[in-house]
Design a protein around this motif. Structure first.
Motif, PDB file in Angstrom:
ATOM      1  N   GLU A  22       0.833  -1.199   0.000  1.00 60.23           N
ATOM      2  CA  GLU A  22       0.000   0.000   0.000  1.00 60.23           C
ATOM      3  C   GLU A  22       0.874   1.258   0.000  1.00 60.23           C
ATOM      4  OE1 GLU A  22      -3.333  -0.039  -0.206  1.00 60.23           O
ATOM      5  OE2 GLU A  22      -3.298  -2.224  -0.227  1.00 60.23           O
ATOM      6  N   SER A  23       0.243   2.367  -0.274  1.00 63.20           N
ATOM      7  CA  SER A  23       0.928   3.654  -0.169  1.00 63.20           C
ATOM      8  C   SER A  23       1.198   3.943   1.310  1.00 63.20           C
ATOM      9  CB  SER A  23       0.028   4.757  -0.737  1.00 63.20           C
ATOM     10  OG  SER A  23      -1.130   4.887   0.089  1.00 63.20           O
ATOM     11  N   LEU A  24       1.962   4.989   1.562  1.00 63.76           N
ATOM     12  CA  LEU A  24       2.211   5.407   2.941  1.00 63.76           C
ATOM     13  C   LEU A  24       0.882   5.700   3.632  1.00 63.76           C
ATOM     14  CD1 LEU A  24       4.181   6.151   5.181  1.00 63.76           C
ATOM     15  CD2 LEU A  24       4.323   8.445   4.200  1.00 63.76           C
ATOM     16  N   ALA A  25      -0.027   6.362   2.941  1.00 55.63           N
ATOM     17  CA  ALA A  25      -1.344   6.664   3.512  1.00 55.63           C
ATOM     18  C   ALA A  25      -2.099   5.386   3.850  1.00 55.63           C
ATOM     19  CB  ALA A  25      -2.151   7.523   2.537  1.00 55.63           C
ATOM     20  N   GLY A  26      -1.993   4.370   3.002  1.00 55.38           N
ATOM     21  CA  GLY A  26      -2.646   3.090   3.273  1.00 55.38           C
ATOM     22  C   GLY A  26      -2.058   2.394   4.482  1.00 55.38           C
ATOM     23  N   GLN A  27      -0.748   2.458   4.629  1.00 58.24           N
ATOM     24  CA  GLN A  27      -0.097   1.849   5.789  1.00 58.24           C
ATOM     25  C   GLN A  27      -0.509   2.568   7.071  1.00 58.24           C
ATOM     26  OE1 GLN A  27       4.153   1.432   5.169  1.00 58.24           O
ATOM     27  NE2 GLN A  27       3.818   0.691   3.104  1.00 58.24           N
ATOM     28  N   ILE A  28      -0.584   3.880   7.007  1.00 51.55           N
ATOM     29  CA  ILE A  28      -1.026   4.653   8.171  1.00 51.55           C
ATOM     30  C   ILE A  28      -2.459   4.286   8.531  1.00 51.55           C
ATOM     31  CG2 ILE A  28      -1.642   7.000   8.935  1.00 51.55           C
ATOM     32  CD1 ILE A  28       0.888   7.941   7.315  1.00 51.55           C
ATOM     33  N   ALA A  29      -3.316   4.127   7.530  1.00 47.20           N
ATOM     34  CA  ALA A  29      -4.710   3.755   7.783  1.00 47.20           C
ATOM     35  C   ALA A  29      -4.803   2.392   8.462  1.00 47.20           C
ATOM     36  CB  ALA A  29      -5.507   3.774   6.479  1.00 47.20           C
ATOM     37  N   VAL A  30      -4.015   1.432   8.019  1.00 44.00           N
ATOM     38  CA  VAL A  30      -4.024   0.104   8.643  1.00 44.00           C
ATOM     39  C   VAL A  30      -3.548   0.216  10.089  1.00 44.00           C
ATOM     40  CG1 VAL A  30      -3.001  -2.208   8.610  1.00 44.00           C
ATOM     41  CG2 VAL A  30      -3.809  -1.165   6.480  1.00 44.00           C
ATOM     42  N   ALA A  31      -2.495   0.977  10.322  1.00 45.11           N
ATOM     43  CA  ALA A  31      -1.998   1.151  11.693  1.00 45.11           C
ATOM     44  C   ALA A  31      -3.064   1.782  12.578  1.00 45.11           C
ATOM     45  CB  ALA A  31      -0.727   1.999  11.686  1.00 45.11           C
ATOM     46  N   TRP A  32      -3.791   2.734  12.034  1.00 43.08           N
ATOM     47  CA  TRP A  32      -4.851   3.366  12.817  1.00 43.08           C
ATOM     48  C   TRP A  32      -6.000   2.413  13.113  1.00 43.08           C
ATOM     49  CZ3 TRP A  32      -5.613   7.121  16.079  1.00 43.08           C
ATOM     50  CH2 TRP A  32      -4.687   8.166  16.133  1.00 43.08           C
ATOM     51  N   THR A  33      -6.329   1.511  12.214  1.00 45.06           N
ATOM     52  CA  THR A  33      -7.397   0.553  12.540  1.00 45.06           C
ATOM     53  C   THR A  33      -6.977  -0.315  13.724  1.00 45.06           C
ATOM     54  OG1 THR A  33      -6.695  -1.140  10.948  1.00 45.06           O
ATOM     55  CG2 THR A  33      -8.316   0.460  10.185  1.00 45.06           C
ATOM     56  N   ILE A  34      -5.696  -0.632  13.791  1.00 44.75           N
ATOM     57  CA  ILE A  34      -5.190  -1.411  14.921  1.00 44.75           C
ATOM     58  C   ILE A  34      -5.259  -0.575  16.200  1.00 44.75           C
ATOM     59  CG2 ILE A  34      -3.133  -2.531  15.872  1.00 44.75           C
ATOM     60  CD1 ILE A  34      -2.443  -3.229  12.862  1.00 44.75           C
ATOM     61  N   ARG A  35      -4.812   0.663  16.122  1.00 41.49           N
ATOM     62  CA  ARG A  35      -4.882   1.546  17.300  1.00 41.49           C
ATOM     63  C   ARG A  35      -6.336   1.757  17.724  1.00 41.49           C
ATOM     64  NH1 ARG A  35      -1.978   7.354  18.569  1.00 41.49           N
ATOM     65  NH2 ARG A  35      -3.440   7.901  20.224  1.00 41.49           N
ATOM     66  N   ASN A  36      -7.234   1.899  16.767  1.00 45.46           N
ATOM     67  CA  ASN A  36      -8.647   2.087  17.096  1.00 45.46           C
ATOM     68  C   ASN A  36      -9.218   0.869  17.816  1.00 45.46           C
ATOM     69  OD1 ASN A  36      -8.615   4.637  15.975  1.00 45.46           O
ATOM     70  ND2 ASN A  36      -9.338   3.938  13.981  1.00 45.46           N
ATOM     71  N   ARG A  37      -8.789  -0.315  17.425  1.00 42.63           N
ATOM     72  CA  ARG A  37      -9.233  -1.516  18.140  1.00 42.63           C
ATOM     73  C   ARG A  37      -8.733  -1.486  19.579  1.00 42.63           C
ATOM     74  NH1 ARG A  37      -8.928  -6.804  14.169  1.00 42.63           N
ATOM     75  NH2 ARG A  37     -10.184  -5.917  12.505  1.00 42.63           N
ATOM     76  N   LEU A  38      -7.507  -1.070  19.742  1.00 41.79           N
ATOM     77  CA  LEU A  38      -6.900  -0.995  21.074  1.00 41.79           C
ATOM     78  C   LEU A  38      -7.661  -0.032  21.970  1.00 41.79           C
ATOM     79  CD1 LEU A  38      -4.334  -1.978  22.612  1.00 41.79           C
ATOM     80  CD2 LEU A  38      -3.225   0.086  21.791  1.00 41.79           C
ATOM     81  N   ASN A  39      -8.163   1.043  21.385  1.00 46.27           N
ATOM     82  CA  ASN A  39      -8.774   2.119  22.167  1.00 46.27           C
ATOM     83  C   ASN A  39     -10.296   2.159  22.102  1.00 46.27           C
ATOM     84  OD1 ASN A  39      -6.252   3.101  22.971  1.00 46.27           O
ATOM     85  ND2 ASN A  39      -6.028   4.244  21.083  1.00 46.27           N
TER      86      ASN A  39
END
Length: 126
Positions: A22-39
């Motif tokens: 994925e693009s950098l933006a796509g990688q950031i989005a995936v990381a945020w979905t993980i953080r959102n699950r955490l929070n």
């Protein structure tokens, strides 16, 4: 929340396994979905505890399935290219620190639009 080196490493490896194409933006989005699950406030038994627990929750991120071709890279049997893992670590660190905004508006799920068939949970989701 304290983030261990293991959490950071597992998040970066998950980003590599799930989103390296994925693009950098796509990688950031995936990381945020993980953080959102955490929070998201659900009991830790729902998503897992810490970044490592969320990423390695059985069947949540396919790259951690033992039958996935990425799995041997994630557990260190095969080596991930330095540059690719370094990029994933930068993204992981930026999202953990909250230095990049959440482009997903709080999403806890994602899928690649290039998939031949959308997952069933997509109906009604944004």
């Amino acid at each position: 929340m304290t983030v261990s080196e293991k959490d950071r490493d597992i998040l970066a490896r998950t980003l590599w396994g799930e989103a390296r194409g994925e693009s950098l933006a796509g990688q950031i989005a995936v990381a945020w979905t993980i953080r959102n699950r955490l929070n998201d406030g659900k009991d830790k038994s729902w998503w897992g505890e810490g970044y490592a627990g969320v990423c390695q929750k059985p069947y949540e991120f396919s790259c951690w399935n033992r039958t996935d071709p990425n799995y041997e890279f994630l557990i260190g049997i095969k080596q991930i290219q330095f540059r690719e893992l370094a990029q994933a670590r930068i993204v992981a660190d930026q999202v953990i620190a909250g230095k990049v905004p959440d482009p997903t508006s709080g999403a806890t799920h994602f899928y690649a639009s290039t998939m031949s068939k959308a997952p069933t949970w997509v109906k009604g989701a944004t």
